[in-house]
Design a protein around this motif. Structure first.
Motif, PDB file in Angstrom:
ATOM      1  N   ILE A 214       4.736   5.271  -5.641  1.00  0.00           N
ATOM      2  CA  ILE A 214       4.856   5.152  -7.100  1.00  0.00           C
ATOM      3  C   ILE A 214       3.867   6.087  -7.781  1.00  0.00           C
ATOM      4  N   LYS A 215       2.637   6.123  -7.276  1.00  0.00           N
ATOM      5  CA  LYS A 215       1.611   7.000  -7.851  1.00  0.00           C
ATOM      6  C   LYS A 215       2.023   8.465  -7.744  1.00  0.00           C
ATOM      7  N   ALA A 216       2.693   8.822  -6.637  1.00  0.00           N
ATOM      8  CA  ALA A 216       3.153  10.199  -6.450  1.00  0.00           C
ATOM      9  C   ALA A 216       4.351  10.524  -7.339  1.00  0.00           C
ATOM     10  N   GLY A 217       4.961   9.497  -7.909  1.00  0.00           N
ATOM     11  CA  GLY A 217       6.092   9.722  -8.817  1.00  0.00           C
ATOM     12  C   GLY A 217       7.421   9.905  -8.113  1.00  0.00           C
TER      13      GLY A 217
ATOM     14  N   SER B 158       0.838  -1.208   0.000  1.00  0.00           N
ATOM     15  CA  SER B 158       0.000   0.000   0.000  1.00  0.00           C
ATOM     16  C   SER B 158       0.872   1.257   0.000  1.00  0.00           C
TER      17      SER B 158
ATOM     18  N   ALA C 219       2.606   1.530  -3.474  1.00  0.00           N
ATOM     19  CA  ALA C 219       1.685   2.006  -4.509  1.00  0.00           C
ATOM     20  C   ALA C 219       1.495   3.515  -4.401  1.00  0.00           C
ATOM     21  N   ARG C 220       1.401   4.024  -3.172  1.00  0.00           N
ATOM     22  CA  ARG C 220       1.224   5.465  -2.956  1.00  0.00           C
ATOM     23  C   ARG C 220       2.453   6.243  -3.436  1.00  0.00           C
TER      24      ARG C 220
ATOM     25  N   GLU D  79       9.275   0.862  -8.609  1.00  0.00           N
ATOM     26  CA  GLU D  79       9.331  -0.501  -8.095  1.00  0.00           C
ATOM     27  C   GLU D  79      10.516  -1.238  -8.704  1.00  0.00           C
TER      28      GLU D  79
END
Length: 133
Positions: free
Chosen positions: A39-42, A33, A36-37, A46
């Protein structure tokens, strides 16, 4: 999930202590979790231990484009803008294009680039036995 921090500083909790992780530091292990946060924020990427069989990597094991080994076509019926786009694609510097006074000068630059391109395609005649001597 294994991550590498790409930007900023991440406070990674290791055994109850928060350790700063910066870009260039070794990869860290985090919960999915949190990963994922990030990675989404850039700010993180991974780390994949094994590449999935169905994955395709751009440019690897792919047929090269036939257009890559030919010089683009051009002629004097094209507009200066079209000629300049081709010139930039083949590596002519923008400063040279600005210095070109007219369309004929741009075509002359393209002609020079084509000659250099054609010369690069020609391999020299070398005798392999001569290199050993």
């Amino acid at each position: 999930m294994k991550l590498r921090i790409l930007a900023g500083v991440y406070g990674h909790n290791e055994h109850g202590r928060v350790r700063p992780v910066r870009p260039g530091d070794p990869p860290i292990e985090v919960k999915d979790s949190i990963g994922a946060r990030l990675i989404k924020a850039g700010v993180a990427a991974e780390i994949v231990e094994q590449i999935p069989e169905d994955a395709s990597i751009e440019g690897v094991n792919q047929e090269p484009d036939a257009a890559d080994d030919t010089f683009p076509d051009y002629d004097n019926t094209m507009t200066r803008q079209q000629l300049e786009e081709i010139a930039l694609d083949v590596g002519i510097e923008p400063e040279e294009l600005k210095a070109a006074k007219n369309k004929a000068a741009v075509i002359a630059l393209l002609d020079e680039a084509r000659e250099a391109f054609d010369e690069d395609d020609e391999l020299p005649d070398l005798d392999p036995a001569g290199a050993i001597e």
